[in-house]
Design a protein around this motif. Structure first.
Motif, PDB file in Angstrom:
ATOM      1  N   PRO A 156     -15.893   6.100 -10.309  1.00 21.19           N
ATOM      2  CA  PRO A 156     -16.999   5.579 -10.880  1.00 21.19           C
ATOM      3  C   PRO A 156     -17.362   4.069 -10.231  1.00 21.19           C
ATOM      4  N   THR A 157     -18.502   3.969  -9.756  1.00 23.10           N
ATOM      5  CA  THR A 157     -19.143   2.737  -9.138  1.00 23.10           C
ATOM      6  C   THR A 157     -18.454   2.399  -7.926  1.00 23.10           C
ATOM      7  N   GLN A 158     -17.800   3.212  -7.372  1.00 22.74           N
ATOM      8  CA  GLN A 158     -17.068   3.026  -5.960  1.00 22.74           C
ATOM      9  C   GLN A 158     -17.352   4.308  -5.064  1.00 22.74           C
ATOM     10  N   GLY A 159     -17.715   5.476  -5.552  1.00 20.95           N
ATOM     11  CA  GLY A 159     -17.812   6.606  -4.492  1.00 20.95           C
ATOM     12  C   GLY A 159     -16.669   7.444  -4.446  1.00 20.95           C
ATOM     13  N   THR A 160     -16.919   8.050  -3.287  1.00 20.96           N
ATOM     14  CA  THR A 160     -15.617   9.138  -2.927  1.00 20.96           C
ATOM     15  C   THR A 160     -14.652   8.420  -2.425  1.00 20.96           C
ATOM     16  N   TYR A 161     -13.322   9.052  -2.859  1.00 18.33           N
ATOM     17  CA  TYR A 161     -12.078   8.545  -2.437  1.00 18.33           C
ATOM     18  C   TYR A 161     -11.128   9.703  -1.853  1.00 18.33           C
ATOM     19  N   GLN A 162     -10.318   9.622  -1.053  1.00 24.86           N
ATOM     20  CA  GLN A 162      -9.378  10.913  -0.588  1.00 24.86           C
ATOM     21  C   GLN A 162      -7.991  10.739  -1.093  1.00 24.86           C
ATOM     22  N   LEU A 163      -7.406  11.718  -1.736  1.00 26.42           N
ATOM     23  CA  LEU A 163      -6.235  11.572  -2.325  1.00 26.42           C
ATOM     24  C   LEU A 163      -5.175  12.581  -1.768  1.00 26.42           C
ATOM     25  N   TYR A 164      -4.228  12.218  -1.088  1.00 26.98           N
ATOM     26  CA  TYR A 164      -3.207  12.863  -0.123  1.00 26.98           C
ATOM     27  C   TYR A 164      -2.115  12.838  -0.871  1.00 26.98           C
ATOM     28  N   LEU A 165      -1.133  14.031  -0.714  1.00 24.86           N
ATOM     29  CA  LEU A 165       0.047  14.080  -1.353  1.00 24.86           C
ATOM     30  C   LEU A 165       1.208  14.575  -0.341  1.00 24.86           C
ATOM     31  N   LEU A 166       2.239  14.024   0.070  1.00 21.31           N
ATOM     32  CA  LEU A 166       3.059  14.358   0.883  1.00 21.31           C
ATOM     33  C   LEU A 166       4.194  14.882   0.361  1.00 21.31           C
ATOM     34  N   TYR A 167       4.688  16.093   0.892  1.00 19.82           N
ATOM     35  CA  TYR A 167       5.750  16.919   0.362  1.00 19.82           C
ATOM     36  C   TYR A 167       6.710  16.940   1.451  1.00 19.82           C
ATOM     37  N   ASP A 168       8.002  16.807   1.184  1.00 17.96           N
ATOM     38  CA  ASP A 168       9.134  16.918   1.935  1.00 17.96           C
ATOM     39  C   ASP A 168       9.591  18.456   1.973  1.00 17.96           C
ATOM     40  N   LEU A 169       9.700  19.355   3.086  1.00 16.07           N
ATOM     41  CA  LEU A 169      10.035  20.676   3.217  1.00 16.07           C
ATOM     42  C   LEU A 169      11.501  20.785   3.681  1.00 16.07           C
ATOM     43  N   ALA A 170      12.330  19.784   3.392  1.00 15.03           N
ATOM     44  CA  ALA A 170      13.735  19.588   4.063  1.00 15.03           C
ATOM     45  C   ALA A 170      14.442  21.073   3.033  1.00 15.03           C
ATOM     46  N   ASP A 171      14.119  21.026   1.929  1.00 14.76           N
ATOM     47  CA  ASP A 171      14.932  22.098   1.179  1.00 14.76           C
ATOM     48  C   ASP A 171      14.704  23.497   1.628  1.00 14.76           C
ATOM     49  N   VAL A 172      13.325  23.601   1.947  1.00 11.79           N
ATOM     50  CA  VAL A 172      12.849  25.053   2.708  1.00 11.79           C
ATOM     51  C   VAL A 172      13.698  25.182   3.962  1.00 11.79           C
ATOM     52  N   GLN A 173      13.681  24.054   4.835  1.00 16.45           N
ATOM     53  CA  GLN A 173      14.219  24.195   6.104  1.00 16.45           C
ATOM     54  C   GLN A 173      15.695  24.443   6.011  1.00 16.45           C
ATOM     55  N   GLN A 174      16.363  23.794   5.042  1.00 17.13           N
ATOM     56  CA  GLN A 174      17.720  24.262   4.567  1.00 17.13           C
ATOM     57  C   GLN A 174      18.058  25.526   4.355  1.00 17.13           C
ATOM     58  N   SER A 175      17.260  26.094   3.282  1.00 16.06           N
ATOM     59  CA  SER A 175      17.048  27.513   2.931  1.00 16.06           C
ATOM     60  C   SER A 175      17.170  28.658   4.058  1.00 16.06           C
ATOM     61  N   LEU A 176      16.069  27.932   5.087  1.00 15.11           N
ATOM     62  CA  LEU A 176      16.184  29.040   6.185  1.00 15.11           C
ATOM     63  C   LEU A 176      17.257  28.784   6.940  1.00 15.11           C
ATOM     64  N   SER A 177      17.751  27.653   7.323  1.00 12.66           N
ATOM     65  CA  SER A 177      18.959  27.458   8.113  1.00 12.66           C
ATOM     66  C   SER A 177      20.035  28.268   7.743  1.00 12.66           C
ATOM     67  N   PHE A 178      20.233  28.135   6.157  1.00 14.23           N
ATOM     68  CA  PHE A 178      21.309  28.867   5.863  1.00 14.23           C
ATOM     69  C   PHE A 178      21.360  30.346   6.039  1.00 14.23           C
ATOM     70  N   VAL A 179      20.051  30.937   5.827  1.00 12.63           N
ATOM     71  CA  VAL A 179      19.778  32.444   6.107  1.00 12.63           C
ATOM     72  C   VAL A 179      20.036  32.761   7.475  1.00 12.63           C
ATOM     73  N   GLN A 180      19.622  31.819   8.361  1.00 12.05           N
ATOM     74  CA  GLN A 180      19.675  32.374   9.916  1.00 12.05           C
ATOM     75  C   GLN A 180      21.111  32.222  10.293  1.00 12.05           C
ATOM     76  N   ASN A 181      22.067  31.219   9.664  1.00  9.32           N
ATOM     77  CA  ASN A 181      23.379  30.951   9.955  1.00  9.32           C
ATOM     78  C   ASN A 181      23.985  32.279   9.328  1.00  9.32           C
ATOM     79  N   THR A 182      23.679  32.718   8.316  1.00  7.41           N
ATOM     80  CA  THR A 182      24.309  33.752   7.626  1.00  7.41           C
ATOM     81  C   THR A 182      23.872  35.040   8.518  1.00  7.41           C
ATOM     82  N   LEU A 183      22.646  35.259   8.996  1.00  9.58           N
ATOM     83  CA  LEU A 183      22.429  36.395   9.952  1.00  9.58           C
ATOM     84  C   LEU A 183      23.239  36.210  11.140  1.00  9.58           C
ATOM     85  N   LEU A 184      23.400  34.995  11.664  1.00  8.39           N
ATOM     86  CA  LEU A 184      23.975  34.923  13.091  1.00  8.39           C
ATOM     87  C   LEU A 184      25.657  35.195  12.675  1.00  8.39           C
TER      88      LEU A 184
END
Length: 549
Positions: free
Chosen positions: A194-222
């Protein structure tokens, strides 16, 4: 400064030699692997099976890893977008319900909004709230960024959030971290202040847990793939051994049969195809044994017959020879017809006596009763004597016999009688088949052997004839009349004489280009022949000659 012992020893080795040894090592290992691949059927089968299995597992693992990675990423994207959507709705609700009109109140409202967003987007790694480009305000709500979120924003993402029609936009980013950067995701939306106009809201998410899960799956497959490949290699090796073992037994049994152990057989076990092969092989071996035994018996009978007949004919032939010599010596007192008959009788008795001598000599070899009397002999002098005995025949045929001995004036241990017989036989054949062309007798020696070669430029032989030239009673052209007789035993006896000396008797021949027979003898009875002093084919042979036998 004192150099340590290990360093001192190493420093004495030139660098070039060390580098050369290191360079040769991979080639040596590669040659050993290539040799094993060529020689071993088991290695080839296991290697091919493992290679194909590895390709199949690699393709399957790559597809599974790609599919699982995409699935994990998409699930995480859906989660953070839903979470971000709830957080943006909560932030917009707070902005819409506020009555703040001054900077202080808006700053307090901003803190409340950020707290509300963090309570809803619990998995976020950072928040950025900033004015949209082009927004005109009287007093601004300050831009806020936690954990460096604003530094990760790209111009493309900000433009899409400002001008796009969708409620949300997201972009993959790399989050700086100790060690290796983490994969991340930034979700951007717009909110109206209000009274200020449009603002942009950005949320940052760390996907390290997804990468760890994928690395675990890849290592298991290897790890699973490597274990499966090793299991496949082991199973293949066991299966191949079960198949190759009977083949090795068959090969060993065949080798023993070829060596004369005719009683060897392959064990017959079971009713499978290997057992059928064993029964068929043993049946073939039984048949061959019967035929070989039968042929051996016939050969013994034949050898005994030749030996007995030769000895029995010796006495009457001696009598006939004495009577024929008397008639031949007195042929001048006979009328022309009787004189000619006496000459023919004398000639044929000589040929009969030569044939009988050859048969007796062959009988001695068959009975393994032949022996040699070794003595130092100069091969050049022996060849000169042999050439002198055939000069009359050479003159009659129009051939000139030339002796070339660049390095053959050395003595060697040999039986002069047998070697002289070989040389005379080779000279006689060369004169007979030389078509009146020059004949060259070459003698040379080296550290271990002496050799003599008789080269003619006559009609020559085909490869098939050269392969049979040392067979008994064989002649290249039995229908053609020869003036020097020939029983077909001369070269066979010559080969036996050479073998008795542990020597070689080889032949090279080509149709229309003549022949060359080479006799190589060891200089000492106990010294092996490393190489012959004379080349075969001879140096004057035309290009692309047939191989020597």
């Amino acid at each position: 400064m004192t150099i340590p012992p290990s360093s001192a020893g190493l420093s004495r080795i030139p660098l070039g030699i060390r580098l050369s040894a290191l360079t040769r090592l991979p080639r040596t290992v590669g040659s050993a692997i290539a040799s094993a691949f060529r020689r071993s059927l088991e290695v080839r089968i296991v290697a091919i099976t493992v290679a194909l299995s590895a390709i199949a597992l690699l393709a399957t693992g790559t597809y599974m890893s790609y599919t699982i990675g995409n699935g994990l990423f998409q699930a995480r994207v859906d989660q953070v977008r839903a979470e971000s959507d709830r957080a943006v709705d909560a932030a917009q609700s707070l902005f819409d319900s506020t009555t703040a009109a001054d900077g202080s109140a808006l700053s307090v409202l901003q803190l409340q909004v950020l707290t509300q967003v963090e309570s809803i987007a619990t998995s976020n790694a950072g928040i950025a709230l900033q004015r949209a480009p082009g927004t005109q305000v009287n007093f601004a709500v300050p831009n806020v960024s936690t954990r460096g979120t604003a530094t990760l924003l790209s111009d493309e993402l900000q433009d899409e959030v400002s001008t796009g029609q969708d409620d949300q936009y997201y972009q993959s980013v790399s989050i700086p971290a100790a060690g290796a950067p983490h994969p991340g995701l930034i979700v951007g939306s717009t909110v109206n202040v209000p009274t200020q106009g449009t603002y942009q809201l950005y949320l940052l998410y760390d996907l390290a847990d997804v990468q760890q899960s994928l690395s675990f799956v890849q290592n298991t497959l290897l790890i699973g793939g490597l274990a499966l490949i090793m299991l496949i290699a082991g199973v293949t090796w066991i299966v191949v051994q079960s198949v190759i073992a009977p083949i090795r037994v068959a090969a060993e049994t065949s080798r023993k049969l070829a060596a004369g152990q005719l009683e060897e057989r392959i064990p017959e076990r079971g009713e499978d195809v290997i057992a059928t092969l064993a029964r068929s092989f043993n049946g073939m071996a039984d048949s061959l044994q019967r035929q070989i035994v039968q042929l051996a018996g016939l050969s013994q009978v034949q050898q005994r017959f030749v030996s007995d007949v030769s000895h029995e004919l010796r006495t009457p032939l001696t009598t006939i020879r004495l009577a024929g010599d008397v008639l031949y010596d007195n042929r001048g007192d006979f009328d022309p017809t009787s004189a000619r008959t006496a000459e023919l009788l004398h000639t044929q008795v000589e040929r009969f006596e030569s044939l009988l001598s050859d048969l007796l000599e062959i009988s001695r070899y068959d009975a393994r009763a032949a022996d040699i009397e070794l003595a130092p002999v100069n091969l050049v002098h022996l060849a000169e004597e042999a050439i002198a005995t055939v000069e009359t025949l050479a003159d009659r045929k129009g051939s000139v016999v030339e002796l070339v001995a660049p390095g053959g004036h050395f003595e060697a241990e040999m039986d002069a009688r047998r070697i002289r017989r070989i040389v005379r036989n080779l000279l006689g054949n060369a004169i007979e088949h030389g078509e009146g062309k020059p004949i060259t007798v070459t003698i040379d020696s080296n550290a271990t052997a002496v050799a003599i070669a008789v080269r003619d430029h006559g009609i020559g032989m085909t490869r098939a004839d050269a392969d049979r030239v040392f067979d008994r009673f064989w002649r290249a052209d039995p229908s053609r009349q020869r003036t020097t007789g020939g029983t077909g035993l001369g070269l066979a006896i010559s080969l036996e004489d050479a073998t008795l000396h542990a020597g070689w008797l080889n032949v090279w021949s080509a149709e229309g280009r003549g022949s060359c027979f080479r006799l190589t003898l060891p200089r000492s009875p106990r010294a092996p022949i490393e190489s012959s002093p004379l080349p075969l084919p001879p140096d004057d042979a035309p290009h692309a000659p047939e191989d020597a036998r």
